[in-house]
Design a protein around this motif. Sequence first.
Motif, PDB file in Angstrom:
ATOM      1  N   TYR A   4       0.837  -1.190   0.000  1.00 17.75           N
ATOM      2  CA  TYR A   4       0.000   0.000   0.000  1.00 17.75           C
ATOM      3  C   TYR A   4       0.877   1.246   0.000  1.00 17.75           C
ATOM      4  O   TYR A   4       1.856   1.323   0.745  1.00 17.75           O
ATOM      5  CB  TYR A   4      -0.907   0.023   1.239  1.00 17.75           C
ATOM      6  CG  TYR A   4      -1.794  -1.192   1.315  1.00 17.75           C
ATOM      7  CD1 TYR A   4      -3.059  -1.192   0.748  1.00 17.75           C
ATOM      8  CD2 TYR A   4      -1.344  -2.363   1.918  1.00 17.75           C
ATOM      9  CE1 TYR A   4      -3.865  -2.316   0.794  1.00 17.75           C
ATOM     10  CE2 TYR A   4      -2.140  -3.500   1.970  1.00 17.75           C
ATOM     11  CZ  TYR A   4      -3.398  -3.470   1.408  1.00 17.75           C
ATOM     12  OH  TYR A   4      -4.184  -4.587   1.441  1.00 17.75           O
ATOM     13  N   LEU A   5       0.498   2.218  -0.820  1.00 23.12           N
ATOM     14  CA  LEU A   5       1.117   3.528  -0.818  1.00 23.12           C
ATOM     15  C   LEU A   5       0.233   4.442   0.024  1.00 23.12           C
ATOM     16  O   LEU A   5      -0.969   4.552  -0.241  1.00 23.12           O
ATOM     17  CB  LEU A   5       1.210   4.083  -2.248  1.00 23.12           C
ATOM     18  CG  LEU A   5       1.538   5.558  -2.401  1.00 23.12           C
ATOM     19  CD1 LEU A   5       2.952   5.856  -1.930  1.00 23.12           C
ATOM     20  CD2 LEU A   5       1.345   5.994  -3.847  1.00 23.12           C
ATOM     21  N   GLU A  58       4.019  -3.050   3.452  1.00 17.33           N
ATOM     22  CA  GLU A  58       3.444  -4.368   3.214  1.00 17.33           C
ATOM     23  C   GLU A  58       2.557  -4.657   4.413  1.00 17.33           C
ATOM     24  O   GLU A  58       3.017  -4.561   5.552  1.00 17.33           O
ATOM     25  CB  GLU A  58       4.530  -5.443   3.131  1.00 17.33           C
ATOM     26  CG  GLU A  58       5.303  -5.452   1.863  1.00 17.33           C
ATOM     27  CD  GLU A  58       6.256  -6.636   1.784  1.00 17.33           C
ATOM     28  OE1 GLU A  58       6.574  -7.030   0.665  1.00 17.33           O
ATOM     29  OE2 GLU A  58       6.681  -7.154   2.837  1.00 17.33           O
ATOM     30  N   LEU A  59       1.293  -4.952   4.145  1.00 14.85           N
ATOM     31  CA  LEU A  59       0.344  -5.234   5.219  1.00 14.85           C
ATOM     32  C   LEU A  59      -0.448  -6.481   4.872  1.00 14.85           C
ATOM     33  O   LEU A  59      -0.598  -6.813   3.689  1.00 14.85           O
ATOM     34  CB  LEU A  59      -0.589  -4.033   5.421  1.00 14.85           C
ATOM     35  CG  LEU A  59       0.110  -2.734   5.841  1.00 14.85           C
ATOM     36  CD1 LEU A  59      -0.856  -1.561   5.771  1.00 14.85           C
ATOM     37  CD2 LEU A  59       0.709  -2.858   7.226  1.00 14.85           C
ATOM     38  N   PRO A  60      -0.961  -7.181   5.877  1.00 11.37           N
ATOM     39  CA  PRO A  60      -1.631  -8.460   5.619  1.00 11.37           C
ATOM     40  C   PRO A  60      -2.828  -8.386   4.671  1.00 11.37           C
ATOM     41  O   PRO A  60      -3.056  -9.299   3.883  1.00 11.37           O
ATOM     42  CB  PRO A  60      -2.083  -8.921   7.004  1.00 11.37           C
ATOM     43  CG  PRO A  60      -1.221  -8.199   7.959  1.00 11.37           C
ATOM     44  CD  PRO A  60      -0.871  -6.892   7.301  1.00 11.37           C
ATOM     45  N   ALA A  65      -4.756  -2.293   6.377  1.00 13.01           N
ATOM     46  CA  ALA A  65      -4.414  -0.988   5.796  1.00 13.01           C
ATOM     47  C   ALA A  65      -5.418   0.072   6.240  1.00 13.01           C
ATOM     48  O   ALA A  65      -5.039   1.196   6.582  1.00 13.01           O
ATOM     49  CB  ALA A  65      -4.368  -1.079   4.272  1.00 13.01           C
ATOM     50  N   ALA A  66      -6.695  -0.283   6.240  1.00 12.45           N
ATOM     51  CA  ALA A  66      -7.723   0.665   6.667  1.00 12.45           C
ATOM     52  C   ALA A  66      -7.561   1.024   8.140  1.00 12.45           C
ATOM     53  O   ALA A  66      -7.702   2.189   8.522  1.00 12.45           O
ATOM     54  CB  ALA A  66      -9.115   0.077   6.405  1.00 12.45           C
ATOM     55  N   GLU A  81      -4.195   9.313   2.459  1.00 12.00           N
ATOM     56  CA  GLU A  81      -4.839   8.730   1.280  1.00 12.00           C
ATOM     57  C   GLU A  81      -4.122   7.410   1.046  1.00 12.00           C
ATOM     58  O   GLU A  81      -2.894   7.350   1.084  1.00 12.00           O
ATOM     59  CB  GLU A  81      -4.670   9.656   0.088  1.00 12.00           C
ATOM     60  CG  GLU A  81      -5.316   9.160  -1.184  1.00 12.00           C
ATOM     61  CD  GLU A  81      -5.098  10.137  -2.337  1.00 12.00           C
ATOM     62  OE1 GLU A  81      -5.176   9.670  -3.486  1.00 12.00           O
ATOM     63  OE2 GLU A  81      -4.839  11.328  -2.096  1.00 12.00           O
ATOM     64  N   THR A  82      -4.872   6.341   0.820  1.00 12.19           N
ATOM     65  CA  THR A  82      -4.291   5.017   0.655  1.00 12.19           C
ATOM     66  C   THR A  82      -4.506   4.523  -0.768  1.00 12.19           C
ATOM     67  O   THR A  82      -5.614   4.614  -1.293  1.00 12.19           O
ATOM     68  CB  THR A  82      -4.941   4.013   1.637  1.00 12.19           C
ATOM     69  OG1 THR A  82      -4.877   4.547   2.952  1.00 12.19           O
ATOM     70  CG2 THR A  82      -4.237   2.667   1.591  1.00 12.19           C
ATOM     71  N   VAL A  83      -3.451   4.004  -1.370  1.00 12.26           N
ATOM     72  CA  VAL A  83      -3.505   3.455  -2.723  1.00 12.26           C
ATOM     73  C   VAL A  83      -3.054   2.003  -2.656  1.00 12.26           C
ATOM     74  O   VAL A  83      -1.976   1.703  -2.144  1.00 12.26           O
ATOM     75  CB  VAL A  83      -2.581   4.249  -3.684  1.00 12.26           C
ATOM     76  CG1 VAL A  83      -2.593   3.639  -5.073  1.00 12.26           C
ATOM     77  CG2 VAL A  83      -2.962   5.716  -3.712  1.00 12.26           C
TER      78      VAL A  83
END
Length: 105
Positions: A4-5, A58-60, A65-66, A81-83
């Motif tokens: 995730y960015l 890097e997340l599961p 991520a949220a 902001e998550t991409v």
Amino acid sequence: MPRYLFKATYTIEGAKGLLSEGGKSRRDVVAHAAESVGGRLETFDFAFGEHDVFLICELPDHAAAAKVALTVKAAGGADTETVVLISPEEIGSTADNVDYTPPGG
């Protein structure tokens, strides 16, 4: 593991914290947050422009991520902001499976 960015923009309070605690401490806090949900911080860079920070984790999964993004926002120091990032291999493995007819086709 999904990547995730995160694009972050500091609030006034967040900018004050950055100035008093320094950039390394902010990176360490983010690394700890990623690790706390089973992930890892890959990159962390400050920037000029609309966003103050760009980082890749890097997340599961999307839920992790949220949770990270919402926790940061709820703390009041930054808006994020998550991409979702998709590797070339992932794109290559799914592109041939789409059944689609374009308009007029």
